[in-house]
Each structure stands twice: as structure tokens, then as C-alpha cells.
Design a protein around this motif. Structure first.
Motif, mmCIF file in Angstrom:
data_model
loop_
_atom_site.group_PDB
_atom_site.id
_atom_site.type_symbol
_atom_site.label_atom_id
_atom_site.label_comp_id
_atom_site.label_asym_id
_atom_site.label_seq_id
_atom_site.Cartn_x
_atom_site.Cartn_y
_atom_site.Cartn_z
ATOM 1 N N MET A 169 0.843 -1.175 0.000
ATOM 2 C CA MET A 169 0.000 0.000 0.000
ATOM 3 C C MET A 169 0.895 1.246 0.000
ATOM 4 N N ASP A 170 0.631 2.150 -0.931
ATOM 5 C CA ASP A 170 1.417 3.374 -1.024
ATOM 6 C C ASP A 170 1.063 4.323 0.104
ATOM 7 N N SER A 171 2.075 5.029 0.607
ATOM 8 C CA SER A 171 1.818 5.974 1.693
ATOM 9 C C SER A 171 1.943 7.419 1.235
ATOM 10 N N ASP A 172 2.088 7.630 -0.083
ATOM 11 C CA ASP A 172 2.169 9.011 -0.553
ATOM 12 C C ASP A 172 0.786 9.660 -0.427
ATOM 13 N N PRO A 173 0.748 10.967 -0.174
ATOM 14 C CA PRO A 173 -0.514 11.663 0.069
ATOM 15 C C PRO A 173 -1.573 11.477 -1.025
ATOM 16 N N ALA A 174 -1.171 11.399 -2.276
ATOM 17 C CA ALA A 174 -2.148 11.233 -3.362
ATOM 18 C C ALA A 174 -2.831 9.870 -3.266
ATOM 19 N N SER A 175 -2.075 8.828 -2.945
ATOM 20 C CA SER A 175 -2.658 7.496 -2.795
ATOM 21 C C SER A 175 -3.575 7.427 -1.578
ATOM 22 N N VAL A 176 -3.139 8.074 -0.495
ATOM 23 C CA VAL A 176 -3.964 8.112 0.719
ATOM 24 C C VAL A 176 -5.282 8.811 0.413
ATOM 25 N N ARG A 177 -5.210 9.919 -0.313
ATOM 26 C CA ARG A 177 -6.426 10.659 -0.673
ATOM 27 C C ARG A 177 -7.390 9.767 -1.455
ATOM 28 N N GLN A 178 -6.883 9.018 -2.410
ATOM 29 C CA GLN A 178 -7.736 8.128 -3.199
ATOM 30 C C GLN A 178 -8.390 7.069 -2.322
ATOM 31 N N ARG A 179 -7.612 6.488 -1.410
ATOM 32 C CA ARG A 179 -8.159 5.428 -0.547
ATOM 33 C C ARG A 179 -9.242 5.954 0.385
ATOM 34 N N ILE A 180 -8.995 7.112 1.008
ATOM 35 C CA ILE A 180 -9.998 7.613 1.955
ATOM 36 C C ILE A 180 -11.250 8.109 1.233
ATOM 37 N N GLU A 181 -11.091 8.649 0.035
ATOM 38 C CA GLU A 181 -12.265 9.062 -0.736
ATOM 39 C C GLU A 181 -13.093 7.835 -1.127
ATOM 40 N N ALA A 182 -12.426 6.748 -1.489
ATOM 41 C CA ALA A 182 -13.140 5.513 -1.844
ATOM 42 C C ALA A 182 -13.848 4.931 -0.623
ATOM 43 N N MET A 183 -13.192 4.957 0.532
ATOM 44 C CA MET A 183 -13.804 4.423 1.760
ATOM 45 C C MET A 183 -15.006 5.276 2.171
ATOM 46 N N GLU A 184 -14.873 6.601 2.071
ATOM 47 C CA GLU A 184 -15.994 7.485 2.420
ATOM 48 C C GLU A 184 -17.173 7.232 1.482
ATOM 49 N N LYS A 185 -16.896 7.043 0.215
ATOM 50 C CA LYS A 185 -17.976 6.777 -0.742
ATOM 51 C C LYS A 185 -18.680 5.462 -0.396
ATOM 52 N N LEU A 186 -17.923 4.435 -0.060
ATOM 53 C CA LEU A 186 -18.495 3.145 0.316
ATOM 54 C C LEU A 186 -19.358 3.273 1.572
ATOM 55 N N LEU A 187 -18.866 4.029 2.548
ATOM 56 C CA LEU A 187 -19.576 4.137 3.827
ATOM 57 C C LEU A 187 -20.747 5.106 3.801
ATOM 58 N N GLU A 188 -20.700 6.140 2.973
ATOM 59 C CA GLU A 188 -21.731 7.179 3.033
ATOM 60 C C GLU A 188 -22.540 7.364 1.749
ATOM 61 N N ARG A 189 -22.005 6.970 0.594
ATOM 62 C CA ARG A 189 -22.678 7.297 -0.671
ATOM 63 C C ARG A 189 -22.649 6.139 -1.667
ATOM 64 N N MET A 190 -22.923 4.938 -1.203
ATOM 65 C CA MET A 190 -22.849 3.763 -2.060
ATOM 66 C C MET A 190 -23.939 3.773 -3.131
#
Length: 128
Positions: free
Chosen positions: A1-22
Motif C-alpha cells: 500500500m502506497d503511503s504518498d498523500p495522493a494514494s492516501v487521498r484516493q483510498r480515503i475518498e473511496a472508503m468514504e464513498k463506500l460508507l456514506e454514498r454507495m
């Protein structure tokens, strides 16, 4: 798993979408995600939703965000968990209090300030 900020941003946006806007509830056009659906399962669902939401806070910690921001995010997760702890009825307030969206907003502000190269122009966004 990449720890660069751009990769983190993509992962958290995907998780938020799954949890709140599926998906969107027809008729009222209100997005719903796994967070609300899990609240319909007494006990286990609420804890599971909080654990999934905690992943977003964990990613924020890895970004080096301040303790103040992490405490705010933990408070959002805790409050969401308390709301969801009410069997069946807890899904209703959780439908309106979107802790994961709030936490994503906190992280995006941090990323936009400290890592502006991670900003993504979203499709359909109107210019200010």
C-alpha cells in the motif's frame, strides 16, 4: 500500500464513498452507504461501521495530522457510534450525521494545505 498523500487521498475518498454514498435512495435522492446499512444489524453492525470509519482516521494519523484533528475525527466516529447503538432507530440519525464525510473534509483541508499536488478537480464541479 502506497503511503504518498495522493494514494492516501484516493483510498480515503473511496472508503468514504463506500460508507456514506454507495447508492441513492429513489424518490428522496439521498445517498446511503454501508454505514447506515450496518446500523440495522444490532450491536455488531454499529461496531463494524465504527471500525471501518476508524480506518479513515488511521490514514490521517499516517499523514502526520495534528492530534487536535485526530481527536475531532475520533469524536465524530464516537458520536456516530453512539447514535447507531440505538437498535434499528439508530440508523435514522446516522442517515443525517455523516461522520465519515466530516472526517474526509478534515483530511482534505489538511491535504490541500500541506500537499496541494494531491488536489483533484472533480467532474461536474463548478468554478468559484
Amino acid at each position: 500500500m502506497d503511503s504518498d498523500p495522493a494514494s492516501v487521498r484516493q483510498r480515503i475518498e473511496a472508503m468514504e464513498k463506500l460508507l456514506e454514498r454507495m447508492f441513492v435512495i429513489p424518490g428522496i435522492n439521498k445517498p446511503v452507504g454501508l454505514d447506515v446499512l450496518l446500523d440495522l444489524i444490532p450491536g455488531v453492525g454499529t461496531v463494524s461501521a465504527a471500525a471501518l470509519g476508524s480506518y479513515i482516521a488511521w490514514e490521517a494519523r499516517n499523514l502526520g495530522m495534528s492530534k487536535w484533528h485526530l481527536v475531532r475525527m475520533g469524536g465524530n466516529i464516537g458520536f456516530d457510534m453512539l447514535l447507531g447503538a440505538i437498535p434499528f432507530v439508530g440508523a435514522v440519525p446516522d442517515f443525517f450525521f455523516r461522520s465519515n464525510t466530516r472526517n474526509l473534509r478534515i483530511i482534505k483541508r489538511h491535504l490541500d494545505k500541506h500537499h496541494p499536488h494531491t488536489k483533484v478537480v472533480e467532474a461536474g464541479a463548478r468554478p468559484l
